[in-house]
Design an enzyme around this catalytic site. Structure first.
Site, PDB file in Angstrom:
ATOM      1  N   ALA A  27     -30.752  57.413 -10.685  1.00 52.16           N
ATOM      2  CA  ALA A  27     -31.687  57.686 -11.280  1.00 52.16           C
ATOM      3  C   ALA A  27     -31.885  57.662 -13.037  1.00 52.16           C
ATOM      4  O   ALA A  27     -30.838  57.384 -13.612  1.00 52.16           O
ATOM      5  CB  ALA A  27     -31.222  59.678 -12.147  1.00 52.16           C
TER       6      ALA A  27
ATOM      7  N   TYR B 125     -30.959  68.760  -8.301  1.00 49.75           N
ATOM      8  CA  TYR B 125     -31.352  68.165  -9.717  1.00 49.75           C
ATOM      9  C   TYR B 125     -33.606  68.759  -8.980  1.00 49.75           C
ATOM     10  O   TYR B 125     -33.735  69.501  -8.628  1.00 49.75           O
ATOM     11  CB  TYR B 125     -31.305  66.739  -9.874  1.00 49.75           C
ATOM     12  CG  TYR B 125     -30.495  66.120 -10.505  1.00 49.75           C
ATOM     13  CD1 TYR B 125     -29.461  66.662 -11.214  1.00 49.75           C
ATOM     14  CD2 TYR B 125     -29.851  64.963  -9.428  1.00 49.75           C
ATOM     15  CE1 TYR B 125     -28.461  66.018 -11.474  1.00 49.75           C
ATOM     16  CE2 TYR B 125     -28.591  64.781  -9.580  1.00 49.75           C
ATOM     17  CZ  TYR B 125     -27.779  65.073 -10.482  1.00 49.75           C
ATOM     18  OH  TYR B 125     -25.977  64.730 -10.284  1.00 49.75           O
TER      19      TYR B 125
ATOM     20  N   ARG C   2     -20.636  53.733  -2.586  1.00 50.52           N
ATOM     21  CA  ARG C   2     -18.964  53.790  -3.570  1.00 50.52           C
ATOM     22  C   ARG C   2     -18.477  52.776  -2.723  1.00 50.52           C
ATOM     23  O   ARG C   2     -17.815  51.504  -3.113  1.00 50.52           O
ATOM     24  CB  ARG C   2     -18.077  54.602  -2.777  1.00 50.52           C
ATOM     25  CG  ARG C   2     -18.461  55.731  -3.805  1.00 50.52           C
ATOM     26  CD  ARG C   2     -18.006  57.461  -3.259  1.00 50.52           C
ATOM     27  NE  ARG C   2     -18.497  57.587  -2.251  1.00 50.52           N
ATOM     28  CZ  ARG C   2     -17.950  58.743  -1.727  1.00 50.52           C
ATOM     29  NH1 ARG C   2     -17.205  59.676  -2.330  1.00 50.52           N
ATOM     30  NH2 ARG C   2     -18.612  59.319   0.194  1.00 50.52           N
TER      31      ARG C   2
HETATM   32  C1  LIG Z   1     -20.668  56.557  -9.765  1.00 45.46           C
HETATM   33  C2  LIG Z   1     -21.863  57.466  -8.603  1.00 45.46           C
HETATM   34  C3  LIG Z   1     -23.024  57.709  -8.727  1.00 45.46           C
HETATM   35  C4  LIG Z   1     -24.129  58.366  -8.431  1.00 45.46           C
HETATM   36  N1  LIG Z   1     -25.041  58.885  -9.016  1.00 45.46           N
HETATM   37  C5  LIG Z   1     -25.988  58.550  -8.083  1.00 45.46           C
HETATM   38  C6  LIG Z   1     -28.080  58.531  -8.757  1.00 45.46           C
HETATM   39  O1  LIG Z   1     -28.063  57.754  -9.886  1.00 45.46           O
HETATM   40  N2  LIG Z   1     -28.763  59.606  -7.789  1.00 45.46           N
HETATM   41  C7  LIG Z   1     -28.668  59.433  -6.894  1.00 45.46           C
HETATM   42  O2  LIG Z   1     -29.064  59.409  -6.387  1.00 45.46           O
HETATM   43  N3  LIG Z   1     -26.836  59.502  -6.124  1.00 45.46           N
HETATM   44  C8  LIG Z   1     -25.955  59.152  -6.783  1.00 45.46           C
HETATM   45  N4  LIG Z   1     -25.053  58.985  -6.500  1.00 45.46           N
HETATM   46  C9  LIG Z   1     -24.848  59.589  -4.614  1.00 45.46           C
HETATM   47  C10 LIG Z   1     -25.006  57.892  -3.595  1.00 45.46           C
HETATM   48  O3  LIG Z   1     -26.098  57.077  -3.942  1.00 45.46           O
HETATM   49  C11 LIG Z   1     -24.452  58.754  -2.200  1.00 45.46           C
HETATM   50  O4  LIG Z   1     -25.849  59.293  -2.075  1.00 45.46           O
HETATM   51  C12 LIG Z   1     -23.554  59.062  -2.633  1.00 45.46           C
HETATM   52  O5  LIG Z   1     -22.335  58.380  -2.547  1.00 45.46           O
HETATM   53  C13 LIG Z   1     -22.508  59.298  -0.879  1.00 45.46           C
HETATM   54  O6  LIG Z   1     -23.072  57.250  -0.953  1.00 45.46           O
HETATM   55  P1  LIG Z   1     -21.304  56.267  -0.044  1.00 45.46           P
HETATM   56  O7  LIG Z   1     -20.611  57.749   0.642  1.00 45.46           O
HETATM   57  O8  LIG Z   1     -21.421  55.802   0.158  1.00 45.46           O
HETATM   58  O9  LIG Z   1     -20.320  56.701  -2.028  1.00 45.46           O
HETATM   59  C14 LIG Z   1     -23.743  58.370  -6.793  1.00 45.46           C
HETATM   60  C15 LIG Z   1     -22.751  58.081  -6.254  1.00 45.46           C
HETATM   61  C16 LIG Z   1     -21.764  57.902  -7.126  1.00 45.46           C
HETATM   62  C17 LIG Z   1     -20.123  57.515  -5.996  1.00 45.46           C
END
Ligand SMILES: Cc1cc2nc3c(=O)[nH]c(=O)nc-3n(C[C@H](O)[C@H](O)[C@H](O)COP(=O)(O)O)c2cc1C
Length: 358
Positions: free
Chosen positions: A60, A185, A327
């Protein structure tokens, strides 16, 4: 072994062709100073491009200083933010990855510390504090600062900030923009009835609550080149009775398609702190599938996607057009290379790393 796996087939969106369907999901790094991208961001995003992702989307990036979640969040509210981002874009492209930037405003969840500093609200009077804005003066939790209700002038200013940020993103060389309208947000807090109690044209009916995100998408479509795809990340449900839900997401997705949005990135949750979210592997994929089918728009699936065969199944079964991972990419920056091998595709490995993957 699968012949010609769907996960590794290109996808063309407007004037952009992605080499595969694997996307690095936006991930805040809380490592910027005054919003400026640093070496950390180059290495963090760059290693996933080296690893073979078809598209890398930045974390973001705040469209205004007050739109940051934490003081360390990335920003694109001033012209000087563009060049450090352009440096990253150049490297990602040199590795064959397409580049996206997520434009964001944190709304009532702004002014907090980084997760490793507790992720707590920074309250008035403390160093680095600022007053968040929101559709209604309702704090995210009782511990958060009561946000200032944004007025019509504030909404006009916000739309302008998104437009300016988008122009800077184009100048920095990004291939696409994702509007962050999820996770509680600002834009999500407008369309969710849990956080929007307004009585004016931005509150009440579904159309009114969606007005701001639709306006922002319309504005951005008008300022970016025709060939540039536009994504919107939404929370497909608030996971709360009486909150935002899938049926409303489908209605919003149709509206966004009409104003020129190309992909809905289907996340969920984040509107309130006490929702009961049934987190499990692939738990958000049904949203991507339903929105794709019922709104007639390309979708991205995200959330606990880890296994190559599962990612392949999502694309092959027509549940989504893209698979986003967060992740798993932190654990395995070269996931696309190993996934290609697992699915029987000859992976494209950087020459420098050839001996590791032969
Ligand atoms: C360290 C971290 C930072 C994240 N920052 C954002 C972000 O900036 N914008 C957003 O839309 N989602 C953010 N997320 C959510 C991820 O983009 C994703 O939607 C969420 O972790 C689920 O996917 P995963 O199971 O593959 O981790 C973040 C997740 C993590 C782990």
């Amino acid at each position: 072994m699968i012949t010609n796996p769907h996960l590794f087939r290109p996808l063309t969106l407007r004037g952009l062709t992605l080499k595969n369907r694997i996307v690095v999901s936006p991930m805040c790094q809380y490592s910027a100073t005054e919003g400026l991208a640093e070496d950390w961001h180059l290495v963090h995003l760059g290693s996933r491009a080296v690893g073979g992702a078809g598209l890398v989307i930045t974390e973001a990036a705040a469209v205004s200083r007050d739109g940051r979640i934490t003081p360390g969040c990335l920003g694109i509210w001033a012209d000087e933010h563009a060049e450090p981002l352009a440096r990253i874009v150049r490297f990602l492209k040199s590795q064959g990855a397409a580049t996206g930037i997520q434009l964001a405003h944190a709304g009532r969840k702004a002014s907090t510390t980084a997760p490793w500093k507790g992720g707590k609200p920074i309250l008035a009077g403390e160093a680095d504090a600022w007053t968040p804005v929101a559709p209604s003066a309702i704090p995210f939790t009782p511990a958060h600062t009561v946000p200032q209700q944004i007025d019509f002038a504030g909404i006009g200013k916000l739309r302008d900030e998104f437009r300016r940020a988008a122009r800077r993103a184009v100048k920095a060389g990004f291939d696409l923009i994702e509007i962050h309208a999820a996770h509680g947000y600002l834009l999500h807090s407008f369309y969710s009835p849990l956080s929007n109690h307004r009585k004016d044209e931005y509150g009440g009916t579904l159309e009114n609550r969606c007005r701001l995100v639709v306006h922002v998408a319309t504005d951005l479509r008008a300022v970016v080149p025709d060939g540039m795809p536009l994504f919107v990340r939404i929370s497909s449900t608030d996971w709360v009775e009486g909150g935002w839900d899938l049926a409303q997401s489908i209605a919003l997705a149709k509206k966004l398609r009409e104003v020129g949005v190309d992909v809905i990135d289907c996340s969920s949750g984040g509107a309130v702190s006490d929702a009961n979210v049934p987190v499990a592997p692939l738990y958000q994929v049904p949203f991507a599938e339903a929105i794709r089918r019922d709104a007639g728009i390309a979708t991205a699936a995200v959330g606990m996607i880890r296994e190559p065969a599962e990612a392949e199944g999502i694309i092959a079964d027509g549940k989504a057009d893209l698979v986003l991972m967060a992740r798993e990419f932190l654990r395995s920056p070269y996931w696309p290379i190993t996934a290609a091998k697992a699915l029987g595709v000859q992976p494209k490995v950087p020459d420098q790393y050839g001996r590791a993957f032969s």
